[in-house]
Design an enzyme around this catalytic site. Sequence first.
Site, PDB file in Angstrom:
ATOM      1  N   MET A  94       0.852  -1.187   0.000  1.00 27.59           N
ATOM      2  CA  MET A  94       0.000   0.000   0.000  1.00 27.59           C
ATOM      3  C   MET A  94       0.891   1.241   0.000  1.00 27.59           C
ATOM      4  O   MET A  94       1.624   1.485   0.956  1.00 27.59           O
ATOM      5  CB  MET A  94      -0.895  -0.002   1.246  1.00 27.59           C
ATOM      6  CG  MET A  94      -1.717  -1.274   1.407  1.00 27.59           C
ATOM      7  SD  MET A  94      -2.348  -1.491   3.098  1.00 27.59           S
ATOM      8  CE  MET A  94      -3.420  -0.063   3.249  1.00 27.59           C
ATOM      9  N   GLY A 181       1.228   4.280   4.484  1.00 27.34           N
ATOM     10  CA  GLY A 181       2.016   3.366   3.664  1.00 27.34           C
ATOM     11  C   GLY A 181       2.391   2.100   4.399  1.00 27.34           C
ATOM     12  O   GLY A 181       2.853   2.147   5.524  1.00 27.34           O
ATOM     13  N   SER A 182       2.194   0.948   3.799  1.00 26.08           N
ATOM     14  CA  SER A 182       2.391  -0.303   4.507  1.00 26.08           C
ATOM     15  C   SER A 182       2.137  -1.485   3.585  1.00 26.08           C
ATOM     16  O   SER A 182       2.169  -1.357   2.374  1.00 26.08           O
ATOM     17  CB  SER A 182       1.431  -0.347   5.698  1.00 26.08           C
ATOM     18  OG  SER A 182       0.182   0.171   5.307  1.00 26.08           O
ATOM     19  N   ARG A 183       1.823  -2.657   4.186  1.00 25.56           N
ATOM     20  CA  ARG A 183       1.496  -3.824   3.381  1.00 25.56           C
ATOM     21  C   ARG A 183       0.557  -4.733   4.165  1.00 25.56           C
ATOM     22  O   ARG A 183       0.467  -4.666   5.393  1.00 25.56           O
ATOM     23  CB  ARG A 183       2.752  -4.591   2.981  1.00 25.56           C
ATOM     24  CG  ARG A 183       3.482  -5.215   4.135  1.00 25.56           C
ATOM     25  CD  ARG A 183       4.765  -5.883   3.712  1.00 25.56           C
ATOM     26  NE  ARG A 183       4.600  -7.272   3.329  1.00 25.56           N
ATOM     27  CZ  ARG A 183       5.608  -8.061   2.984  1.00 25.56           C
ATOM     28  NH1 ARG A 183       6.847  -7.580   2.940  1.00 25.56           N
ATOM     29  NH2 ARG A 183       5.410  -9.311   2.664  1.00 25.56           N
TER      30      ARG A 183
END
Length: 219
Positions: A94, A181-183
Amino acid sequence: MFTPYGMSTLVKLAAVSVGTLLFSILLPLQAAIPVGSAAAIFLIFSLWFFRDPNRSLPPGKGIVIAPADGTVMSIKACSHPFTGNGSSIISIFMSPLNVHVNRIPVTGTVTLLQHHPGSFSMAFDEKSGEENERMEIGIESNGMKLHFTQVAGFLARRIVCPLSLNEPVTAGKRFGMIKFGSRVDIVIPAGWLPEVKRGAKTRAGETIIARLATTAGNG
């Protein structure tokens, strides 16, 4: 609409932006323009980041829906303690420009919920799924077990997950977010096939990312 999961942060960021805009009025024109412009851009980005658009759940049975907006980083075979041997893990990255509200991928009951403190490496680093701060979630649905993890990244240092153990959940339901922001990693069990490929774009609550093998090719 804006997500309630990030409203407190949004209010703070908006207050800083508006305060800076008002302060820029007192500055000489040569300084006021760049300061005011930067504050306006920051405000617009904050509003954009915490947006929460409605989504339409796709029809059909035997499907797993994307829990996050983003880009599929990888799809790998794996063995997982929750889902067992013959599983597959799908990782979705993301970016700060994606919608960051997460959604439940299948209807069922939450039977695993575990938070792990950790580091804040770049989310696209493969080790981040094991070393970064993360929230593990397991859902059981008619004998099927699905595992997914919210992973904090270098910028994303706040995971929001208000779920509770033994809570019944519905596919497409909003369940939290990862800020900035990440996953998200999704582990599907044996007998389920990935419906996406590396590089594919996903939309939480809409994109079918996996399908029961007996129904593959019917959707």
